[in-house]
Motif scaffolding. Structure first.
Motif, PDB file in Angstrom:
ATOM      1  N   ASN A  24       4.444 -17.758  -8.068  1.00 12.86           N
ATOM      2  CA  ASN A  24       3.134 -18.395  -7.912  1.00 12.86           C
ATOM      3  C   ASN A  24       2.939 -18.925  -6.496  1.00 12.86           C
ATOM      4  O   ASN A  24       1.856 -18.810  -5.910  1.00 12.86           O
ATOM      5  N   ILE A  25       4.000 -19.505  -5.954  1.00  9.64           N
ATOM      6  CA  ILE A  25       3.919 -20.030  -4.586  1.00  9.64           C
ATOM      7  C   ILE A  25       3.695 -18.887  -3.593  1.00  9.64           C
ATOM      8  O   ILE A  25       2.911 -19.016  -2.634  1.00  9.64           O
ATOM      9  N   LEU A  26       4.369 -17.742  -3.803  1.00  6.87           N
ATOM     10  CA  LEU A  26       4.186 -16.597  -2.918  1.00  6.87           C
ATOM     11  C   LEU A  26       2.750 -16.081  -2.968  1.00  6.87           C
ATOM     12  O   LEU A  26       2.165 -15.741  -1.933  1.00  6.87           O
ATOM     13  N   VAL A  27       2.184 -16.020  -4.179  1.00 11.06           N
ATOM     14  CA  VAL A  27       0.806 -15.554  -4.315  1.00 11.06           C
ATOM     15  C   VAL A  27      -0.148 -16.500  -3.591  1.00 11.06           C
ATOM     16  O   VAL A  27      -1.044 -16.064  -2.842  1.00 11.06           O
ATOM     17  N   ILE A  28       0.055 -17.808  -3.785  1.00 13.27           N
ATOM     18  CA  ILE A  28      -0.820 -18.784  -3.121  1.00 13.27           C
ATOM     19  C   ILE A  28      -0.640 -18.721  -1.609  1.00 13.27           C
ATOM     20  O   ILE A  28      -1.617 -18.813  -0.853  1.00 13.27           O
ATOM     21  N   ALA A  29       0.623 -18.556  -1.153  1.00 19.25           N
ATOM     22  CA  ALA A  29       0.869 -18.458   0.292  1.00 19.25           C
ATOM     23  C   ALA A  29       0.144 -17.253   0.887  1.00 19.25           C
ATOM     24  O   ALA A  29      -0.446 -17.338   1.980  1.00 19.25           O
ATOM     25  N   TYR A  30       0.178 -16.119   0.190  1.00 19.96           N
ATOM     26  CA  TYR A  30      -0.529 -14.938   0.681  1.00 19.96           C
ATOM     27  C   TYR A  30      -2.031 -15.191   0.730  1.00 19.96           C
ATOM     28  O   TYR A  30      -2.711 -14.803   1.699  1.00 19.96           O
ATOM     29  N   CYS A  31      -2.547 -15.852  -0.296  1.00 21.34           N
ATOM     30  CA  CYS A  31      -3.986 -16.158  -0.311  1.00 21.34           C
ATOM     31  C   CYS A  31      -4.366 -17.096   0.825  1.00 21.34           C
ATOM     32  O   CYS A  31      -5.422 -16.932   1.457  1.00 21.34           O
TER      33      CYS A  31
ATOM     34  N   LEU B 258      -8.669 -20.650  -8.126  1.00 21.76           N
ATOM     35  CA  LEU B 258      -9.711 -20.664  -7.099  1.00 21.76           C
ATOM     36  C   LEU B 258      -9.304 -19.874  -5.861  1.00 21.76           C
ATOM     37  O   LEU B 258     -10.063 -19.015  -5.386  1.00 21.76           O
ATOM     38  N   VAL B 259      -8.116 -20.166  -5.315  1.00 18.03           N
ATOM     39  CA  VAL B 259      -7.720 -19.493  -4.074  1.00 18.03           C
ATOM     40  C   VAL B 259      -7.516 -17.993  -4.305  1.00 18.03           C
ATOM     41  O   VAL B 259      -7.793 -17.176  -3.420  1.00 18.03           O
ATOM     42  N   ALA B 260      -7.035 -17.628  -5.499  1.00 14.16           N
ATOM     43  CA  ALA B 260      -6.862 -16.195  -5.785  1.00 14.16           C
ATOM     44  C   ALA B 260      -8.218 -15.497  -5.881  1.00 14.16           C
ATOM     45  O   ALA B 260      -8.384 -14.388  -5.353  1.00 14.16           O
ATOM     46  N   TYR B 261      -9.175 -16.148  -6.527  1.00 12.98           N
ATOM     47  CA  TYR B 261     -10.495 -15.526  -6.630  1.00 12.98           C
ATOM     48  C   TYR B 261     -11.180 -15.467  -5.267  1.00 12.98           C
ATOM     49  O   TYR B 261     -11.832 -14.465  -4.927  1.00 12.98           O
ATOM     50  N   LEU B 262     -11.053 -16.526  -4.469  1.00 11.55           N
ATOM     51  CA  LEU B 262     -11.672 -16.523  -3.139  1.00 11.55           C
ATOM     52  C   LEU B 262     -11.106 -15.407  -2.271  1.00 11.55           C
ATOM     53  O   LEU B 262     -11.807 -14.866  -1.405  1.00 11.55           O
ATOM     54  N   THR B 263      -9.860 -15.051  -2.486  1.00 16.47           N
ATOM     55  CA  THR B 263      -9.220 -14.014  -1.673  1.00 16.47           C
ATOM     56  C   THR B 263      -9.733 -12.629  -2.014  1.00 16.47           C
ATOM     57  O   THR B 263      -9.990 -11.800  -1.123  1.00 16.47           O
ATOM     58  N   TRP B 264      -9.929 -12.348  -3.310  1.00 18.85           N
ATOM     59  CA  TRP B 264     -10.309 -10.993  -3.714  1.00 18.85           C
ATOM     60  C   TRP B 264     -11.715 -10.903  -4.306  1.00 18.85           C
ATOM     61  O   TRP B 264     -12.215  -9.803  -4.512  1.00 18.85           O
TER      62      TRP B 264
ATOM     63  N   ILE C 166      -3.601 -10.902 -11.716  1.00 17.82           N
ATOM     64  CA  ILE C 166      -3.919 -11.113 -10.306  1.00 17.82           C
ATOM     65  C   ILE C 166      -2.910 -10.468  -9.371  1.00 17.82           C
ATOM     66  O   ILE C 166      -3.251 -10.078  -8.236  1.00 17.82           O
ATOM     67  N   THR C 167      -1.662 -10.282  -9.803  1.00 14.75           N
ATOM     68  CA  THR C 167      -0.669  -9.681  -8.914  1.00 14.75           C
ATOM     69  C   THR C 167      -0.984  -8.214  -8.613  1.00 14.75           C
ATOM     70  O   THR C 167      -0.458  -7.655  -7.643  1.00 14.75           O
ATOM     71  N   ASP C 168      -1.844  -7.600  -9.422  1.00 14.96           N
ATOM     72  CA  ASP C 168      -2.242  -6.222  -9.146  1.00 14.96           C
ATOM     73  C   ASP C 168      -3.084  -6.121  -7.883  1.00 14.96           C
ATOM     74  O   ASP C 168      -3.273  -5.015  -7.347  1.00 14.96           O
ATOM     75  N   ASN C 169      -3.602  -7.252  -7.399  1.00  9.49           N
ATOM     76  CA  ASN C 169      -4.396  -7.259  -6.174  1.00  9.49           C
ATOM     77  C   ASN C 169      -3.548  -7.347  -4.916  1.00  9.49           C
ATOM     78  O   ASN C 169      -4.060  -7.156  -3.810  1.00  9.49           O
TER      79      ASN C 169
ATOM     80  N   VAL D 218       7.193  -8.631  -6.473  1.00 10.10           N
ATOM     81  CA  VAL D 218       6.687  -9.704  -7.334  1.00 10.10           C
ATOM     82  C   VAL D 218       6.586  -9.244  -8.783  1.00 10.10           C
ATOM     83  O   VAL D 218       6.994  -9.958  -9.717  1.00 10.10           O
ATOM     84  N   ASN D 219       6.062  -8.046  -8.993  1.00  6.50           N
ATOM     85  CA  ASN D 219       5.872  -7.546 -10.350  1.00  6.50           C
ATOM     86  C   ASN D 219       7.184  -7.296 -11.083  1.00  6.50           C
ATOM     87  O   ASN D 219       7.277  -7.502 -12.298  1.00  6.50           O
TER      88      ASN D 219
END
Length: 513
Positions: free
Chosen positions: A266-273, A344-350, A358-361, A370-371
């Protein structure tokens, strides 16, 4: 007399086993063999699996010079340790079984709740924002507040005031609360309803793990000539040994590592976003809803907060139950903040390209790593709800004494019979078939959240609270309970209808293909 006492002591063993089961089901990150706080529940479960039984014997006589025993008087012998007196009560048995066993602290209890409401299914929350905008964010906050409140009132239903004016615990589980609400006319109806809801939610959770495993592997290696259905079959082949499980001690040793890995992901996904913050599409987040798909999002959000089914066991194993309310507050506040930020941050990114998982994005270089970690967590998490569902089914259909619908699936030595093992394997295959024919993570999650999630988290706790404690409730508590019941009912029906329509359409599409 004999029949009544036999029934009471049978319920004691059943309650103890179920408490341990649901504690394990919600305890995704066990510490040192399924948590020290549930040690006595695990002991009772292991004894049952080894064929240990309490033999009911008629009293053969009385001491010299005493009066002969009354007809129906009984005593219990367990491994030759001697009889318990006829007046042995549920409390005495509970005290005996839990004597000398350690309890868990409020922090350990909070870790349990956090793992239950911060699991893999937060991956679907950005998809809920896609169809709900700011209203979806509000619903994440609203669901946290309501689930925290209903968790507290559910625990309040476990207690009553005795003759001395003291508040004492008179019930042990969600099923006990349901049965008390339906007594005396239908003393077991409520428990059966709760059991059915629990089975549906547990089996659907297993199906979701298979779906998400196939989805993640397919999107991690799109160039391989392997379809998503084939990946689901491979995942199920790995999960088939779950049918042989006798307990979860071996699996629980990996739970903590899996959950910690999930937090890292989760932290990695947020960091990427956050690295793409300059490209965030704030204009895409609006005060609108997709009328057709937003009810499905409601189910997704509600399902991500479900923890009520194991809260009674958790609270009963706390060193200081008075800290339960404080623990519920900070766990749900933390979950609300983390889920809201993640979604929110994941949606704002894509933005409009946001997918069901969301990891499919993520870019292909990051997505595969990650998967794979997420698939490992899903496969190691599958045994928990599967084992819990098997326990409920076996207890209800095969081990309910004279009321069982089918013969006992365990032999006299405590070993599972061959046809019982076949039924377990059939349950694993059933989860695969559902994952193949309805490989839609969001639809299944929304359907489960709308049907059983809303029922167990919103409807039933508020209804039970009004039924059992209405004479002692203040007017604002009555107002909250009624409002939650009405709003929860509307959301549940709406989400269920739309999710069911989506599933029917998915079935038709698969049939045409």
């Amino acid at each position: 007399m004999a029949t009544l006492l036999r029934s009471k002591l049978s319920n004691v063993a059943t309650t103890a086993k179920m408490s341990g089961m649901f504690a394990r089901m919600g305890f995704q990150a066990a510490t040192d063999e399924e948590a020290v706080g549930f040690a006595h529940c695990d002991d009772l479960d292991m004894e049952h699996r080894q064929g240990l039984q309490m033999d009911i014997l008629k009293s053969e006589g009385s001491e010299e010079g005493g009066e002969p025993p009354l007809e129906g008087d009984i005593h219990y012998q367990r491994d030759g340790t001697g009889p318990l007196p006829p007046s042995a009560s549920k409390e005495a048995c509970s005290e005996l079984s839990g004597q000398g066993k350690p309890k868990i602290t409020a922090w350990e209890a909070g870790w349990n709740v956090t793992n239950a409401i911060q699991g893999m299914f937060v991956l679907g929350l950005p998809y809920a924002i896609l169809h709900g905008g700011y209203l979806g964010l509000f619903l994440i906050i609203f669901a946290a507040v309501v689930c925290c409140y209903t968790g507290k009132i559910l625990i309040a239903c476990l207690y009553e005031e005795n003759e001395d004016g003291e508040i004492v615990r008179v019930r042990d589980s969600y099923v006990d609360i349901a049965n008390a609400c339906c007594a005396p006319r239908f003393p077991t109806l409520g428990g059966r309803i709760v059991n059915v809801a629990q089975i549906i939610e547990l089996v659907m959770t297993c199906i979701l793990y298979v779906v998400v495993s196939g989805n993640l592997m397919y999107n991690s290696f799109p160039n391989l000539p392997v379809s998503q259905k084939s990946w689901s079959i491979i995942a199920t082949a790995v999960l088939l040994p779950c049918a042989f499980l006798k307990n979860l001690k071996a699996v629980s040793k990996f739970s903590l590592l899996c959950t910690l890995a999930h937090f890292v992901i989760n932290i990695l996904v947020i960091a990427y976003c956050l690295s793409r913050a300059r490209d965030w599409a704030w204009d895409k987040v609006k005060f609108y809803i997709d009328v057709k798909k937003f009810p499905i999002s409601i189910g997704i959000i509600v399902f991500s907060y479900t923890s009520q089914i194991f809260l009674p066991s958790l609270e009963g194993n706390m060193q200081n139950p008075k800290e339960f309310h404080c623990m519920m507050n900070w766990t749900h506040i933390a979950a609300c903040i983390l889920k809201g930020l993640f979604a929110l941050v994941a949606y704002l990114t894509w933005a409009d390209e946001t997918k069901e998982v969301i990891t499919d994005n993520l870019p292909s270089t990051i997505r595969a790593v990650v998967n794979i970690f997420l698939v490992a967590k899903a496969l190691l998490s599958y045994p928990l709800p599967f084992f819990a569902a098997v326990e409920v089914l076996e207890r209800s259909l095969f081990q309910d004494g004279n009321r069982a619908f089918f013969p006992n699936c365990y032999g006299g030595d405590g070993r599972l019979k061959s046809w019982g093992l076949t039924l377990r394997c059939a349950l694993v295959v059933f989860t695969l078939l559902m994952a193949i024919y309805v490989p839609h993570f969001a639809l299944l999650m929304g359907l489960t959240g709308s049907l059983t999630g809303a029922g167990l988290c919103f409807l039933l706790p508020s209804l039970f609270h009004l039924k059992l404690l209405w004479r002692k409730l203040l007017w604002h508590h009555v107002f909250f309970d009624v409002a939650i019941f009405v709003i929860g009912g509307i959301c549940s029906v709406s989400g269920f209808i739309h999710s069911l329509e989506g599933l029917i359409e998915a079935f038709r599409t698969n049939a045409e293909d």
